[in-house]
Design a protein around this motif. Sequence first.
Motif, mmCIF file in Angstrom:
data_model
loop_
_atom_site.group_PDB
_atom_site.id
_atom_site.type_symbol
_atom_site.label_atom_id
_atom_site.label_comp_id
_atom_site.label_asym_id
_atom_site.label_seq_id
_atom_site.Cartn_x
_atom_site.Cartn_y
_atom_site.Cartn_z
ATOM 1 N N ASN A 178 -12.674 -1.223 -107.826
ATOM 2 C CA ASN A 178 -11.612 -2.078 -108.369
ATOM 3 C C ASN A 178 -11.140 -1.617 -109.732
ATOM 4 N N MET A 179 -11.362 -0.331 -110.054
ATOM 5 C CA MET A 179 -11.039 0.176 -111.390
ATOM 6 C C MET A 179 -9.544 0.492 -111.491
ATOM 7 N N HIS A 180 -8.745 -0.546 -111.407
ATOM 8 C CA HIS A 180 -7.295 -0.381 -111.510
ATOM 9 C C HIS A 180 -6.680 -1.764 -111.651
ATOM 10 N N TYR A 181 -5.384 -1.784 -111.898
ATOM 11 C CA TYR A 181 -4.654 -3.041 -111.922
ATOM 12 C C TYR A 181 -3.653 -3.045 -110.777
ATOM 13 N N GLU A 182 -3.581 -4.167 -110.067
ATOM 14 C CA GLU A 182 -2.548 -4.343 -109.062
ATOM 15 C C GLU A 182 -1.905 -5.703 -109.323
ATOM 16 N N GLU A 183 -1.166 -5.770 -110.392
ATOM 17 C CA GLU A 183 -0.549 -7.026 -110.797
ATOM 18 C C GLU A 183 0.970 -6.892 -110.723
ATOM 19 N N LEU A 187 3.224 -10.539 -114.849
ATOM 20 C CA LEU A 187 1.861 -10.744 -115.318
ATOM 21 C C LEU A 187 1.410 -9.595 -116.203
ATOM 22 N N LEU A 188 1.823 -8.375 -115.863
ATOM 23 C CA LEU A 188 1.455 -7.213 -116.664
ATOM 24 C C LEU A 188 2.027 -7.324 -118.073
ATOM 25 N N ILE A 189 3.265 -7.780 -118.191
ATOM 26 C CA ILE A 189 3.889 -7.965 -119.504
ATOM 27 C C ILE A 189 3.126 -9.022 -120.306
ATOM 28 N N ARG A 190 2.795 -10.125 -119.666
ATOM 29 C CA ARG A 190 2.050 -11.186 -120.358
ATOM 30 C C ARG A 190 0.695 -10.674 -120.837
ATOM 31 N N GLN A 191 0.010 -9.917 -119.981
ATOM 32 C CA GLN A 191 -1.285 -9.360 -120.372
ATOM 33 C C GLN A 191 -1.139 -8.405 -121.544
#
Length: 286
Positions: A178-183, A187-191
């Motif tokens: 799970n070493m990745h982002y799938e957003e 949501l990516l901008i908020r993070q």
Amino acid sequence: MAVNTLPVNSPSSNQDDDEISIIRYRSGKPAARAMITLPRNLITFLLDGEKTVHFAGAQVSVKPYQFVMLAAGNCLISEKLAAPEADYHSILVFFDNKFLSGFFDRHTSLIDRPAKTSDQHPFLLFEKDEFLINFTHSLDSILIGDKPVHPKLQKVKLEELFVYLAVQYPGQIQRIRNMHYEENDDLLIRQAVTSHITNNITVQELAFLCNMSLSTFKRRFARLYGNSPNRWLLEKRMERAAEMLRKSDCKASEIFSELGYENLSSFIQSFKQIYGVTPKQYQLSI
């Protein structure tokens, strides 16, 4: 700021076709902060110096007694010398998802079924135990001069590392899946913005971390927050500054760096822009 793709100069003649590349990186002038694109996953074994990596929703600092795995994608990387006369020195291992898939297929007896989790990270940080210290030395010993490491030897060494991690750190080896982002983009901008409120990161760098052009990032940010990213970040940082000034006896000279400012005068100017007074005047008024 230019975007660099790593590895810049791989000794392999067929870099695009290789699953794995092991190279040495040494510099007397480490990057203050560089925008980096990683086409493949990366393991960094530090020998001298420190590294800090920023992703859209997370950041990690690495010291020589640790090593880190970074997921492919965009990130900001800063390097720091251990001493003015020292070099920044690390060993970099690049590997693609093809190797990961093959590893999990080859070693099903070592690895339990993947855990069902939404816990996704763009990095994994490990502390070096005795084996991992010796493993780092073994990589150092095969990187002699400019001669590339044989592809089969590179694969054996990475296989050795992953088998050891699977045996000693089974929980961590599961997280590698799970070493990745799938957003989604919103949501990516908020993070990205909430994770870096107190970091001295530019809007251009935030857009890069979100894998967007600057104009797209600004447009989507304005739709989400009803404000420009520069103004929003300024207001949030100054709200935090005002809270710190109200709840403690801290002076502006003691908190500006915690809020992502490189010098006191810039911080005072920003505070006055939002509150109309200097931090000292603000404290006296309350």
